[in-house]
Design an enzyme around this catalytic site. Structure first.
Site, short mmCIF file in Angstrom:
data_model
loop_
_atom_site.label_atom_id
_atom_site.label_comp_id
_atom_site.label_asym_id
_atom_site.label_seq_id
_atom_site.Cartn_x
_atom_site.Cartn_y
_atom_site.Cartn_z
N LYS A 1 81.31 91.89 -69.12
CA LYS A 1 82.05 91.08 -69.64
C LYS A 1 82.18 91.47 -71.30
O LYS A 1 81.38 92.05 -71.87
CB LYS A 1 81.63 89.51 -69.87
CG LYS A 1 81.61 89.05 -68.55
CD LYS A 1 81.28 87.61 -68.76
CE LYS A 1 81.42 86.76 -67.23
NZ LYS A 1 82.57 86.25 -66.77
N HIS B 1 77.92 91.55 -62.93
CA HIS B 1 79.22 91.56 -63.46
C HIS B 1 79.17 90.72 -64.81
O HIS B 1 80.28 91.13 -65.72
CB HIS B 1 80.46 90.60 -62.68
CG HIS B 1 80.25 89.10 -62.64
ND1 HIS B 1 79.43 88.59 -61.80
CD2 HIS B 1 80.70 88.18 -63.33
CE1 HIS B 1 79.29 87.45 -61.80
NE2 HIS B 1 80.22 87.04 -62.75
N ARG C 1 85.87 94.72 -41.37
CA ARG C 1 85.90 94.66 -39.97
C ARG C 1 87.41 94.25 -39.60
O ARG C 1 87.92 94.48 -38.37
CB ARG C 1 85.02 93.32 -39.44
CG ARG C 1 83.31 93.79 -39.61
CD ARG C 1 82.60 92.47 -39.19
NE ARG C 1 82.88 91.39 -40.09
CZ ARG C 1 82.13 90.17 -39.89
NH1 ARG C 1 81.68 89.81 -39.10
NH2 ARG C 1 82.49 89.33 -41.09
N GLU D 1 78.15 75.75 -65.64
CA GLU D 1 79.65 75.54 -64.68
C GLU D 1 80.11 74.10 -64.36
O GLU D 1 78.86 73.40 -64.21
CB GLU D 1 79.26 76.27 -63.39
CG GLU D 1 78.65 77.75 -63.50
CD GLU D 1 78.44 78.52 -62.09
OE1 GLU D 1 79.29 79.27 -61.95
OE2 GLU D 1 77.31 78.11 -61.60
N HIS E 1 71.54 86.59 -63.81
CA HIS E 1 72.55 86.68 -65.33
C HIS E 1 71.47 86.18 -66.49
O HIS E 1 71.70 87.02 -67.60
CB HIS E 1 73.60 85.75 -65.01
CG HIS E 1 74.53 86.01 -63.87
ND1 HIS E 1 74.93 87.45 -63.50
CD2 HIS E 1 75.41 85.22 -62.90
CE1 HIS E 1 75.93 87.34 -62.37
NE2 HIS E 1 75.91 86.09 -62.16
#
EC number: 1.1.1.49
Length: 488
Positions: A181, A177, A47, A215, A239
């Site tokens: 890896k 993703h 945009r 994490e 994942h």
């Protein structure tokens, strides 16, 4: 179907955070190594009001910010920028999408076109409809979709149906993703490129499997998205189940898209359902409170979010794969935010020796284990029992030692790649092996939906755990009541 390399790569959401941090730097790195096809054009759209010149400036700023100084090269950057174009467009603005269509037609030649929808999943179907309406979704085109697709099975089916109106399944590349890896791909090499492990990779020899994705960060400005998603949708469905499939699947006939995906879907369909009657004993859900990570005080989830919420930031569960290879082997899955350390790790613990010939009072035998660490550093350890040096006048002393392959040391000269470098190169060349098929996505959602429905029906809400710890105490009970321990 044989495909030719793409001549036009279009990124929807090209001014977003993912594009700045990962997508544009990945294209730069591919350019630097001479891997982008000759004549490939890159069109960004969003945009934001840019022209070609101002967007090229934004690309250069992203490269300067996210590419290490040692890898920056002015000639390489100039080559990349020469490929880059921009056309603003906004859903609901028919004129802007018509202008985008005209720009796509002008940049496209007879070769393939790739569209990467780096946007919220709710926009996937409308964007694809707009692409189709411009006559730009036919043969020779393919589309990349970021996972997670939807927020449950029903929404995933609706999105997949919407995208499928324009692109047939073999031209839809769903991006996880993690599959890009290096360490995840090396898991396939470890399993299927070595004769040592395959005879042991089954219920006869493996007692338990652990998969941890931890994490240290909190929601990091993604509070509104994360509160709608939670750890189950954001990480487990997305994942952890993909990692589980790569650990548990049968050897594919070839390393090619259909064969690999066929084996992964068999694993997902073999997962034992966890519903209302099982969630209390097979799952743990948690939410972090204020605490300290790496010696630094951090706020709790509710403080970061700024409102009350029952969204989980931690999930641990005990899964079973009911097939010949894995019957009776528990798979412990665990993921959480604000954990003590960032790590992605797979552990296969082997069964104990059937009888110890050593004095039980002198040495306790620890089971052998294969530890595959994927991040932050890639290591592979094989933990074995070894004699402790000494004269051993009171019985042979044994200690557990690790045969450790440090991938950073072993391949010190190799550059660490962003996951999107591999995924983008495969998408440009039309190789779907590391992308996720529709039936995988929907089978994963079906399994996850049953757990979340079980939580609702059983009235289970997240248990608090201080930031900087390994989740609620009940996560340890989950393993200990079966005679196992998390490898921390």
């Amino acid at each position: 179907m044989n495909r030719q390399p793409a001549s036009l790569f279009t990124i929807f959401g090209a001014t977003g955070d993912l594009a700045q941090r990962m997508l544009l730097p990945s294209l730069y790195s591919l350019e630097r190594e001479g891997m982008l096809p000759e004549g490939l054009r890159i069109l960004g759209t969003a945009r934001s009001e840019h022209d070609d010149g101002s967007f090229r400036n934004a690309v250069a700023e992203a490269i300067a910010r996210f590419i290490p100084e040692s890898e920056r090269n002015e000639d390489c950057l100039a080559r990349l920028l020469a490929r880059v174009h921009y056309q603003a467009a906004a859903l609901g603005d028919a004129a802007s999408f018509e202008a985008l269509g005209q720009r796509l037609h002008s940049l496209r030649d007879e070769r393939d076109v790739v569209y990467h929808l780096s946007t919220a999943p709710r926009f996937y179907a409308p964007i694809c409809d707009a692409i189709g309406a411009q006559g730009l979704g036919g043969p020779g085109t393919r589309v990349l979709l970021e996972k997670p697709i939807g927020r449950d099975l029903a929404s995933a089916i609706a999105i997949n149906d919407g995208v499928g109106r324009v692109f047939d399944e073999e031209r839809i590349f769903r991006v996880d993703h993690y599959l890009g890896k290096e360490a995840v791909q090396n898991l396939l090499a470890l399993r299927f490129g070595n004769a040592l492990f395959e005879p042991l990779w089954n219920t006869r020899h493996v007692e338990q499997v652990q998969i941890t994705v931890a994490e240290t960060v909190g929601v990091e400005g993604r509070g509104d998205y994360y509160d709608e998603s939670g750890a189950m949708r954001d990480m487990v469905q997305n994942h952890l189940l993909q990692l589980l499939c790569l650990v548990a699947m049968e050897p594919p006939t070839h390393f090619e898209p259909t064969a690999v995906r066929n084996e992964k879907i068999k694993v997902l369909r073999s997962l034992r359902a966890i519903g209302r009657d099982e969630v209390a004993r097979e799952t743990v859900t948690g939410q972090y409170t204020a605490g300290a990570v790496a010696g630094k005080a951090v706020p709790g989830y509710l403080e970061e979010l700024g409102r009350a919420s029952t969204t989980e930031t931690f999930v641990a569960l005990r899964a079973h794969i009911d097939n010949w290879r894995w019957r009776g082997v528990p798979f412990y899955l665990r993921t959480g935010k604000r954990m003590p350390q960032r790590r992605t790790e797979i552990v296969l613990q082997f069964r104990s020796v059937p009888h110890s010939i050593f004095d039980a009072g002198a040495s306790k035998l620890a089971p052998n284990a294969l530890v595959i660490r994927m991040q932050p550093e890639e290591h592979i350890e094989l933990r074995l029992m070894n004699k402790t040096p000494g004269l051993d006048r009171h019985g042979l002393q044994l200690s557990q030692v690790a045969l450790d392959m440090d991938m950073q040391e072993e391949f010190a000269s190799a550059r660490r790649r962003l996951a999107y470098e591999r995924l983008y190169l495969d998408a440009i060349e039309g190789n779907g092996t590391l992308f996720v098929r529709r039936d995988e996505t929907e089978a994963a959602w079906q399994w996850v939906d049953a757990i979340q429905d079980g939580w609702r029906r059983a009235g289970i809400t997240p248990k608090p755990y201080p930031a900087g710890t390994n989740g609620p105490a009940s996560a340890h009970t989950l393993t200990e009541k079966h005679g196992h321990d998390w490898l921390d």
